[in-house]
Design a protein around this motif. Structure first.
Motif, PDB file in Angstrom:
ATOM      1  N   TYR A 122       0.829  -1.205   0.000  1.00 25.65           N
ATOM      2  CA  TYR A 122       0.000   0.000   0.000  1.00 25.65           C
ATOM      3  C   TYR A 122       0.867   1.260   0.000  1.00 25.65           C
ATOM      4  O   TYR A 122       0.556   2.239  -0.696  1.00 25.65           O
ATOM      5  N   TYR A 123       1.948   1.204   0.799  1.00 26.06           N
ATOM      6  CA  TYR A 123       2.827   2.382   0.841  1.00 26.06           C
ATOM      7  C   TYR A 123       3.517   2.596  -0.500  1.00 26.06           C
ATOM      8  O   TYR A 123       3.680   3.725  -0.967  1.00 26.06           O
ATOM      9  N   GLU A 124       3.897   1.491  -1.182  1.00 21.40           N
ATOM     10  CA  GLU A 124       4.644   1.586  -2.431  1.00 21.40           C
ATOM     11  C   GLU A 124       3.750   1.567  -3.663  1.00 21.40           C
ATOM     12  O   GLU A 124       4.260   1.413  -4.783  1.00 21.40           O
ATOM     13  N   ILE A 125       2.440   1.690  -3.482  1.00 24.88           N
ATOM     14  CA  ILE A 125       1.514   1.519  -4.608  1.00 24.88           C
ATOM     15  C   ILE A 125       1.793   2.484  -5.741  1.00 24.88           C
ATOM     16  O   ILE A 125       1.700   2.136  -6.933  1.00 24.88           O
ATOM     17  N   GLY A 126       2.178   3.718  -5.411  1.00 21.38           N
ATOM     18  CA  GLY A 126       2.472   4.695  -6.466  1.00 21.38           C
ATOM     19  C   GLY A 126       3.674   4.274  -7.284  1.00 21.38           C
ATOM     20  O   GLY A 126       3.658   4.318  -8.535  1.00 21.38           O
ATOM     21  N   PHE A 127       4.745   3.873  -6.600  1.00 24.43           N
ATOM     22  CA  PHE A 127       5.937   3.421  -7.315  1.00 24.43           C
ATOM     23  C   PHE A 127       5.642   2.138  -8.097  1.00 24.43           C
ATOM     24  O   PHE A 127       6.152   1.958  -9.209  1.00 24.43           O
ATOM     25  N   ILE A 128       4.842   1.264  -7.518  1.00 26.27           N
ATOM     26  CA  ILE A 128       4.534  -0.001  -8.188  1.00 26.27           C
ATOM     27  C   ILE A 128       3.773   0.245  -9.484  1.00 26.27           C
ATOM     28  O   ILE A 128       4.079  -0.347 -10.531  1.00 26.27           O
ATOM     29  N   VAL A 129       2.775   1.128  -9.411  1.00 27.91           N
ATOM     30  CA  VAL A 129       1.974   1.409 -10.610  1.00 27.91           C
ATOM     31  C   VAL A 129       2.848   1.980 -11.717  1.00 27.91           C
ATOM     32  O   VAL A 129       2.816   1.535 -12.878  1.00 27.91           O
ATOM     33  N   LEU A 130       3.659   2.978 -11.375  1.00 26.60           N
ATOM     34  CA  LEU A 130       4.498   3.596 -12.393  1.00 26.60           C
ATOM     35  C   LEU A 130       5.562   2.627 -12.884  1.00 26.60           C
ATOM     36  O   LEU A 130       5.923   2.631 -14.076  1.00 26.60           O
ATOM     37  N   VAL A 189       5.230  -0.620 -13.067  1.00 22.20           N
ATOM     38  CA  VAL A 189       4.536  -1.554 -13.967  1.00 22.20           C
ATOM     39  C   VAL A 189       4.305  -0.915 -15.331  1.00 22.20           C
ATOM     40  O   VAL A 189       4.532  -1.547 -16.388  1.00 22.20           O
ATOM     41  N   LEU A 190       3.876   0.340 -15.334  1.00 21.80           N
ATOM     42  CA  LEU A 190       3.697   1.041 -16.605  1.00 21.80           C
ATOM     43  C   LEU A 190       5.008   1.147 -17.358  1.00 21.80           C
ATOM     44  O   LEU A 190       5.064   1.006 -18.594  1.00 21.80           O
ATOM     45  N   GLY A 191       6.071   1.424 -16.611  1.00 20.56           N
ATOM     46  CA  GLY A 191       7.377   1.503 -17.257  1.00 20.56           C
ATOM     47  C   GLY A 191       7.800   0.170 -17.850  1.00 20.56           C
ATOM     48  O   GLY A 191       8.345   0.116 -18.972  1.00 20.56           O
ATOM     49  N   PHE A 192       7.556  -0.888 -17.111  1.00 20.12           N
ATOM     50  CA  PHE A 192       7.899  -2.212 -17.648  1.00 20.12           C
ATOM     51  C   PHE A 192       7.045  -2.547 -18.869  1.00 20.12           C
ATOM     52  O   PHE A 192       7.524  -3.181 -19.826  1.00 20.12           O
ATOM     53  N   PHE A 204      14.268   5.402 -11.307  1.00 23.17           N
ATOM     54  CA  PHE A 204      13.078   5.916 -10.635  1.00 23.17           C
ATOM     55  C   PHE A 204      12.778   5.115  -9.374  1.00 23.17           C
ATOM     56  O   PHE A 204      12.557   5.680  -8.297  1.00 23.17           O
ATOM     57  N   VAL A 205      12.764   3.797  -9.508  1.00 23.57           N
ATOM     58  CA  VAL A 205      12.467   2.964  -8.342  1.00 23.57           C
ATOM     59  C   VAL A 205      13.540   3.136  -7.275  1.00 23.57           C
ATOM     60  O   VAL A 205      13.247   3.307  -6.080  1.00 23.57           O
TER      61      VAL A 205
END
Length: 874
Positions: free
Chosen positions: A128-136, A138-141, A537-538
């Motif tokens: 939940y804390y990393e959801i923003g980084f995870i979404v971006l 995933v989009l990057g991947f 970014f990550v």
């Protein structure tokens, strides 16, 4: 190397604190003495306020490092990146989550434990804390995966003359509008890509530029640590040397214990013990002096009485004989027969009735002699009563000297003990190899600095490779931009509106080919660029959110300082590392705060728990033996004697001189009488006048002769005495002396009794009742001595906490690491992916617009044919 330097500094103090702790356990426990009293002063009128000692200032050191970074214009880009990261990750720093994760996984993560509910919850919280980084990410991947695939299929379709690969342009009425739109869109995309590549290049160049500042920070931090090590011994020496200031002040007061303590006692007895002592001493002085004056005046009066008696008795004896002879002769004359005549008889009878007036009035021969009283008084006056009384007052005024003599033993013992304590304090600091240890530490720093500087060429080389790599990445984008820009320029310049698609010029065709080359390189490089963007970014974004931001607001210290974070049995991490005692109340946050405020390392590392220097100073500067010696300070005033027995005996003898036995009324009665019964001149004149009234004859002449004789007696005896004032002076002196003797004899016994009573009361008060004053003033004096040591220990404690070995370099190291790691590197890395990521995003519209626009610039193989000649192609 910086972390090694910091660790070595802390370990050095750890080793010293362990030795100090062993020494501290050997010190004898003691109670704190009473609160500080007023210090003694060099004169007896000084106030009871404590004198403030001046211990000066501990030698200070000015540190060079300014751990502050102002990024300048690039800071605007940093703020933009921080805003983007906040939008991606707006959640606050997950302190509790990190602590739980660390505590859960401290023993290692086992696969079977991942299924536990608590671990599942922690995993969900982390997601939940990393959801923003995870979404971006995933989009990057997805971008990373899809762009090569799309490019591959796009290329294959183009080869099959699909997806715009067919070299035939159909006629469109709005072809010019489409071409303009595509051109504008491609230009806009190129502008944004250019801005992105400039941002990325600026961030890349900023890292290289700040490496030089990193060297400066490393150099100044090491110099500060050397200054810290070099100044510490001098500061410790100054701290211990100032014990001499307090000791010298105490010794000075001990040397002046007479005027200080004795003068206070004297003043209090003279002023504060009211009314007994004040009245006794002051009245005694007045009355004894009055008695001495009375003695002198009485002696003079008795001598005057004796002299006057002789003078008056001699003068009045002669006068009496003369008057008696004249009275007899006059009586014989009046017995003459001529006086029997009738007219004359009356006159003779009258004259005969006045014969009794020819006599003296005062009879001094019957007055008693005062020689015995005078002899007694002279015997008393042989003793100097004033000197005896002055000796008594001198004994009282010599109270300071008496105090000094009575406290000689105490003063000598205190001096010896203070010298011993001073030697112990100085010797104690010499017991530890502080200077060799600091010398080794300085050598370690120098070697560390050399080692770090030895890596500078490698760092420069690695940075050069990094810079080249980032420039190559930027050049990929620049290459795409170059094809886009050249394609736009060639296509726009070579485009002929009247030319058909199959007859377009070479320049126009080249522009279209360049645009398609840009599309091809976009597909080739975009996935590489996006891979770099996603990775940086990550890594950079999470480092900023999880390290740099909490380090800036000190939330990271709270994680590190969480009790029992490392081990369930170890409360604090830092003291466990430094002192092998994790239960000490020492945290990294408190260490940083104290060092940031430039406090001493003693306070920052809470060394009082391992080495209580203040306790040692208290135990040494004011130990129980010194307290016991000072408590035995005692002053005995029983030796003060205001009037010795000899003086008292003289006062008693003076009262018993027999002055009260003199017949003062008889003296005053005779003195107040006239010398003769009648004035001789008046008597002679009256006798001569009566003789003139008689008939002429022998009787009248005889009476005139007697008048002349009486005048002669007055002239020869009375008048000379009156003219010389002998008789008058003698009589006046006798009268005054008798009056004085009468007053003295009446007041003398009471006066002497009062004097003796006042002296006895004052002596009793000094010897007995003044003990409270002595005790009170002695207590104040002792508390004054103690106050100097209290001032020294308080000053030593404050200096040790705030001024000795100020640990600003330690906080500067942490701040420098934050500047280097976050401001120089992480902010630049984040700015780099920010610019590069923008380029990747705008490559998509750039590819689309380039493919669409190339159709208008390339030379077609076939075309639509119209007879009217008006054509629009698409």
């Amino acid at each position: 190397m910086l972390w090694k330097t910091r660790l070595a500094l802390l370990l050095f103090y750890c080793g010293g604190s362990c030795s100090w702790a062993r020494e501290d356990r050997q010190q004898q426990q003691q109670k704190n003495s009473a609160s500080t009293g007023a210090p003694a002063r060099a004169d007896t009128h000084r106030a009871h306020a404590a004198e403030v000692l001046d211990f000066g200032y501990v030698p200070s050191v000015v540190y060079e490092t300014h751990a502050y970074y102002e990024p300048g214009p690039i800071g605007l880009l940093f703020h933009m990146v921080h805003a983007l990261l906040y939008a991606v990750q707006p959640n606050p720093f997950p302190k509790d989550l990190i602590v739980k994760l660390l505590q859960q996984n401290m023993g290692g993560i086992k696969p079977e434990e991942l299924q536990k509910p608590e671990n599942v919850v922690l995993t969900l919280q982390a997601i939940y804390y990393e959801i923003g980084f995870i979404v971006l990410a995933v989009l990057g991947f997805l971008f990373l995966i899809l762009m090569p695939l799309v490019g591959f299929f796009f290329c294959m379709c183009r080869c099959c003359e699909n997806c715009g690969g067919e070299m035939h342009q159909r006629h469109r009425k709005n072809a010019d509008c489409q071409r303009g739109f595509y051109t504008a869109s491609l230009i806009a995309s190129s502008i944004f890509i250019t801005a992105g590549v400039l941002v990325a290049y600026t961030a890349n160049h900023n890292i290289t530029t700040q490496i030089k500042s990193t060297r400066r920070l490393v150099s100044t931090n090491i110099r500060d640590l050397k200054s810290f090590a070099n100044y510490t011994p001098a500061q410790i020496d100054y701290l211990t040397a100032q014990y001499t200031t307090a000791k010298n002040k105490v010794l000075s007061d001990l040397d002046n214990i007479g005027p200080l303590l004795g003068g206070r006692i004297h003043n209090q007895l003279e002023k504060e013990v009211v009314p007994a002592l004040d009245n006794a001493l002051r009245m005694t002085g007045v009355k004894v002096e009055s008695a001495i004056k009375a003695m002198r005046e009485t002696k003079e009066a008795l001598e005057n009485v004796s002299t006057s008696l002789e003078t008056l008795q001699d003068g009045t004896g002669k006068l009496q004989r003369s008057l008696q002879a004249e009275r007899s002769s006059l009586s014989n004359t009046l017995n003459d027969p001529a006086c029997s005549n009738g007219d004359v008889a009356h006159t003779c009878s009258t004259i005969r009735g006045t014969l009794s007036q020819l006599a003296i009035s005062a009879n001094f021969n019957g007055l008693p002699d005062v020689s015995p009283q005078l002899a007694n008084l002279e015997t008393v006056m042989k003793t100097d009563l004033s000197y005896i009384v002055q000796k008594g007052y001198s004994a009282f005024n010599d109270t300071p000297l008496m105090v000094r003599e009575q406290t000689k033993g105490v003063v000598s013992r205190v001096k010896a003990l203070l010298d011993k304590s001073g030697a112990e304090i100085i010797g104690f600091t010499k017991m530890f190899p502080v200077e060799p240890a600091l010398e080794n530490f300085t050598k370690f720093l120098s070697d560390g600095q050399k080692n770090i500087e030895a890596y500078y060429p490698q760092i420069d080389q690695l940075d050069f490779y990094r810079w080249i790599g980032c420039v190559v990445v930027c050049c990929m984008v620049v290459l795409i931009l170059a094809f886009n820009i050249l394609g736009l320029m060639c296509g726009s310049c070579g485009y002929d509106k009247n030319a058909t698609p199959t007859t377009r010029g070479c320049m126009s065709n080249t522009g279209g080919n360049l645009l398609m080359a840009g599309v091809g390189f976009s597909f080739i490089f975009s996935w590489v660029l996006m891979g770099i963007v996603v990775t940086s970014f990550v890594a950079g974004g999470n480092t900023e959110k999880l390290v740099c931001e909490p380090l800036a607001n000190r939330q990271l210290f709270k994680v590190i300082d969480t009790p029992f974070l490392v081990h369930p049995a170890k409360k604090n991490f830092l003291p466990g590392l430094l002192f092998q005692d994790p239960n000490l109340d020492l945290t990294l946050g408190s260490l940083y705060r104290d060092c940031y405020e430039n406090n001493g390392i003693y306070a920052a590392l809470k060394l009082e728990n391992k080495f209580n220097f203040v306790k040692f100073i208290n135990a040494t500067a004011y130990n129980p033996e010194l307290a016991s010696i000072l408590e035995r300070v005692n002053v005995d005033l029983q030796g003060v004697t205001l009037l010795e027995q000899e003086g008292k005996d003289n006062l008693i003898n003076f009262a018993n001189t027999g002055l009260g036995e003199i017949n003062y009324p008889g003296y005053l009665t005779e003195v107040n009488k006239g010398v003769t019964v009648v004035d001789l001149l008046s008597f002679a004149n009256e006798l001569e006048a009566q003789a003139d009234n008689l008939p002429r004859g022998a009787l009248g002449n005889a009476l005139k002769g007697h008048a002349s004789s009486i005048r002669q007696i007055h002239k020869e005896q009375v008048l000379p005495m009156e003219q010389a004032m002998k008789f008058v002076r003698a009589r006046s002196s006798l009268s005054q002396s008798i009056t004085l003797l009468q007053t003295t004899s009446r007041e003398l016994p009471t006066k002497v009794t009062n004097v003796l009573s006042a002296i006895d009361a004052a002596e009793y008060l000094i010897a007995n009742n003044a003990s409270q004053v002595v005790k009170q003033e002695t207590g104040k004096y002792v508390r004054n001595l103690v106050s100097y040591f209290r001032q020294y220990t308080n000053w030593a404690q404050n200096s040790l906490m705030l001024e000795v070995a100020q640990c600003k370099p330690i906080s500067n190291i942490i701040d420098s690491l934050e500047i280097i790691g976050c401001s120089f590197i992480i902010d630049s890395v984040n700015t780099f992916w920010f610019g590069l990521g923008g380029c990747c995003l705008f490559l998509i519209p750039s590819i689309i617009m380039s493919v669409k626009l190339a159709k208008f610039y390339r030379r077609m193989d076939t075309e639509d044919v119209f007879d009217d000649g008006s054509e629009n192609w698409s």
